[in-house]
Design a protein around this motif. Structure first.
Motif, short mmCIF file in Angstrom:
data_model
loop_
_atom_site.label_atom_id
_atom_site.label_comp_id
_atom_site.label_asym_id
_atom_site.label_seq_id
_atom_site.Cartn_x
_atom_site.Cartn_y
_atom_site.Cartn_z
N ASP A 114 -9.74 -13.24 15.11
CA ASP A 114 -8.33 -13.10 14.79
C ASP A 114 -7.95 -11.67 14.43
O ASP A 114 -8.75 -10.91 13.87
CB ASP A 114 -7.97 -14.00 13.60
N GLU A 157 -2.68 -11.39 11.45
CA GLU A 157 -2.50 -12.84 11.54
C GLU A 157 -3.24 -13.56 10.40
O GLU A 157 -2.73 -14.51 9.82
CB GLU A 157 -2.99 -13.37 12.88
N ARG A 165 -1.43 -15.80 7.54
CA ARG A 165 -1.90 -17.16 7.24
C ARG A 165 -2.17 -17.32 5.74
O ARG A 165 -1.76 -18.29 5.12
CB ARG A 165 -3.16 -17.47 8.03
N TYR A 198 0.81 -23.70 7.50
CA TYR A 198 0.63 -22.64 8.49
C TYR A 198 0.30 -23.27 9.83
O TYR A 198 -0.54 -24.16 9.92
CB TYR A 198 -0.51 -21.70 8.07
N LYS A 202 -0.39 -22.20 14.04
CA LYS A 202 -0.61 -21.15 15.04
C LYS A 202 -0.81 -21.83 16.39
O LYS A 202 -1.79 -22.55 16.60
CB LYS A 202 -1.85 -20.32 14.66
N ILE A 217 -9.04 -18.68 13.42
CA ILE A 217 -7.96 -19.64 13.63
C ILE A 217 -7.99 -20.08 15.09
O ILE A 217 -8.05 -19.25 15.99
CB ILE A 217 -6.59 -19.00 13.30
#
Length: 174
Positions: free
Chosen positions: A50, A54, A58, A68, A70, A112
């Motif tokens: 990631d 980002e 988060r 959250y 994505k 993520i």
């Protein structure tokens, strides 16, 4: 843990004996020589993780007690393809210097949506897309349908391992 250390750790978990290669005189070099059951693998490891912005976003959202989310889009990814092109160059350069049986790309996805990152790498490497079967009204994976980096770089990659941080390896060989 650096990407090289993490890749070495995971490859060793898979049972390979791994030696880190040095890059002498600025020559492009693969990451590892690995040994398994009498075979020698030249391995270039690529890590997809990631963006730090980002991760911070988060953390901020979650610390406020919010949900959250994505999204991830599957399919061919040109950024991943660019990383595979760099891997090709490194493998071909190292192949001239190091004795080996197979040249391998090792792709590790972390963070993520690691599973989605891993699937995008598979879509890119194997030219995979989903097609709809009219006979039984289901979606089925179709490999080498789109641009495949395995096909494009068949002179450089002879096999590959994709791995997400959920530790679910998938092996592919041409």
């Amino acid at each position: 843990m650096s990407s090289g250390e993490l890749s070495k750790f995971v490859l060793e978990l898979l049972g390979l004996s791994v030696k880190k290669l040095e890059e002498p005189n600025g020559r492009k070099e693969s990451d590892f020589l690995a040994y398994f059951k009498g075979e020698t693998f030249l391995i270039e490891a690529k890590l997809k993780q990631d963006d730090k912005k980002e991760v911070a976003k988060r953390g901020k959202v979650l610390s406020q007690g919010d949900v959250y989310m994505k999204d991830a889009v599957l399919g061919r990814d040109e950024t991943i393809s660019g990383a595979f092109s760099n891997a090709r160059d490194q493998l071909l350069s190292s192949a001239k210097v190091h004795e080996h049986d197979l040249r391998m790309i090792f792709h590790l996805s972390r963070g993520i949506n690691s599973k989605a990152k891993c699937e995008k790498a598979k879509d890119t490497l194997l030219g995979r897309t989903n097609i709809f079967s009219m006979t039984d009204s289901t979606w089925k994976p179709c490999y080498f349908f789109r641009h495949s980096d395995f096909f494009r770089h068949k002179h450089a990659f002879e096999c590959g391992i994709k791995f997400d941080d959920l530790f679910e390896p998938t092996f592919s060989k041409i």
